[in-house]
Design an enzyme around this catalytic site. Structure first.
Site, mmCIF file in Angstrom:
data_model
loop_
_atom_site.group_PDB
_atom_site.id
_atom_site.type_symbol
_atom_site.label_atom_id
_atom_site.label_comp_id
_atom_site.label_asym_id
_atom_site.label_seq_id
_atom_site.Cartn_x
_atom_site.Cartn_y
_atom_site.Cartn_z
ATOM 1 C CG ASN A 9 10.479 -0.110 1.633
ATOM 2 O OD1 ASN A 9 11.259 -0.023 2.585
ATOM 3 N ND2 ASN A 9 10.765 0.360 0.422
ATOM 4 C CE LYS A 11 9.922 3.836 0.275
ATOM 5 N NZ LYS A 11 9.620 4.755 -0.813
ATOM 6 C CG HIS A 95 13.364 0.858 -3.321
ATOM 7 N ND1 HIS A 95 13.416 2.213 -3.576
ATOM 8 C CD2 HIS A 95 12.088 0.584 -2.949
ATOM 9 C CE1 HIS A 95 12.218 2.732 -3.358
ATOM 10 N NE2 HIS A 95 11.397 1.762 -2.981
ATOM 11 C CD GLU A 97 13.023 5.419 -1.929
ATOM 12 O OE1 GLU A 97 13.262 4.723 -0.926
ATOM 13 O OE2 GLU A 97 11.878 5.837 -2.202
ATOM 14 C CD GLU A 167 8.354 -0.156 -5.307
ATOM 15 O OE1 GLU A 167 7.492 -0.129 -4.418
ATOM 16 O OE2 GLU A 167 9.525 0.193 -5.113
ATOM 17 N N GLY A 173 5.943 7.581 -3.536
ATOM 18 C CA GLY A 173 5.916 8.676 -2.572
ATOM 19 C C GLY A 173 5.301 9.966 -3.110
ATOM 20 C CB SER A 212 1.165 6.537 -4.544
ATOM 21 O OG SER A 212 2.221 7.481 -4.506
HETATM 22 P P1 PGA Z 1 5.172 4.593 -1.456
HETATM 23 O O1 PGA Z 1 6.568 3.780 -1.612
HETATM 24 O O2 PGA Z 1 4.118 3.569 -1.155
HETATM 25 O O3 PGA Z 1 5.436 5.537 -0.309
HETATM 26 O O4 PGA Z 1 4.944 5.286 -2.748
HETATM 27 C C1 PGA Z 1 6.614 2.520 -2.228
HETATM 28 C C2 PGA Z 1 8.029 2.010 -2.280
HETATM 29 O O5 PGA Z 1 8.938 2.790 -2.579
HETATM 30 O O6 PGA Z 1 8.279 0.810 -2.041
#
Ligand code: PGA
Length: 254
Positions: A9, A11, A95, A97, A167, A173, A212
């Site tokens: 992803n 983003k 997601h 976000e 997640e 992140g 992560s």
């Molecule tokens: P990350 O993000 O691997 O940077 O923690 C995962 C995600 O939000 O899909």
């Protein structure tokens, strides 16, 4: 046997130059036939470019979101039909976000799930609890609620040929991944929750872990029986780490 699935992803990151270099490097590093489904999800404006650059490779194309409508007066949105038209196969929905910054509700996300199924695209449904919910012992209740929104609207069979990405928001992140045991416990809960309605669907649904994931912790996570792959953010922006995660998934599920 569930085939592992690793998806990157990207983003809101990248450029044409970055997409070109990253895809070319991934094609080189992942050129042999992997017993693992692999996808990358670049930003919407680069999907068509990415599709051409990926042409003929074993790497599938994902999108990061979709609108609930197939066409019409919805300025700025992108439909499932359009994504399918340019060769997208998987679409991330729900997601955290988008749930946070765009105030997306469980009901809206269930509508997105429905339009993807109607169009023949594979939903990658993100679920997971916040840090506060985790500390309050609400992880299972949050995951159940987010899955039930889809089951109540569409029935459990909607999860046939669909993907769930667990997640935990506190792990996204932050560099602080869930431990393999923590993640496995939630993945098992999710599979058991679906099994209450259909053991067949539960057995075949792919449940990715996200938050992560990197080339150091991937193997341990994939060694867990209910972790079928990963949705990878930061570590998917580098070919070396993303390719290493794909290889770890294949290796763990042999
Ligand atoms: P990350 O993000 O691997 O940077 O923690 C995962 C995600 O939000 O899909």
């Amino acid at each position: 046997m569930r085939k592992p699935f690793v998806m990157g992803n990207w983003k809101l990151n990248g450029s044409i130059e970055m997409a070109k270099n990253l895809i070319d490097e991934l094609r080189e590093k992942l050129s042999t036939d992997f017993d693992c489904n692999i996808a990358v999800a670049p930003p919407t404006v680069y999907l068509d470019f990415a599709k051409h650059r990926l042409g003929g490779s074993n790497i599938l194309l994902g999108a990061q979101d979709v609108d609930t409508h197939l066409s019409g007066a919805y300025t700025g949105d992108t439909s499932a039909a359009m994504l399918k038209d340019i060769g997208v196969t998987h679409v991330i929905i729900g997601h955290s976000e988008r749930r946070t910054y765009h105030k997306e509700s469980d009901e809206l996300i269930a509508q997105k799930f429905a339009v993807l199924k109607e169009t023949g695209l594979i939903p990658v449904l993100c679920i997971g609890e916040s840090e506060a919910e985790n500390e309050a012992g609400q992880t299972e209740a949050v995951c159940a609620r987010q899955i039930d929104a889809v089951i109540n609207a569409l029935g459990v069979e909607a999860f046939n040929d669909a993907v769930i990405a667990y997640e935990p928001i506190w792990a996204i992140g932050t560099g602080k991944s869930a431990t393999p045991a923590q993640a496995q416990a939630v993945h098992k809960f999710i599979r058991d929750h679906i099994a209450k309605q259909s053991s067949d669907v539960a057995k075949q649904v792919i449940i990715q872990y996200g938050g992560s994931v990197n080339d150091k912790n991937a193997a341990e996570l994939f060694a867990q029986p209910d972790i079928d792959g990963a949705l990878v953010g930061g570590a998917s922006l580098k070919a070396d780490s993303f390719a290493a995660i794909v290889k770890a998934a294949e290796q763990a599920k042999k």
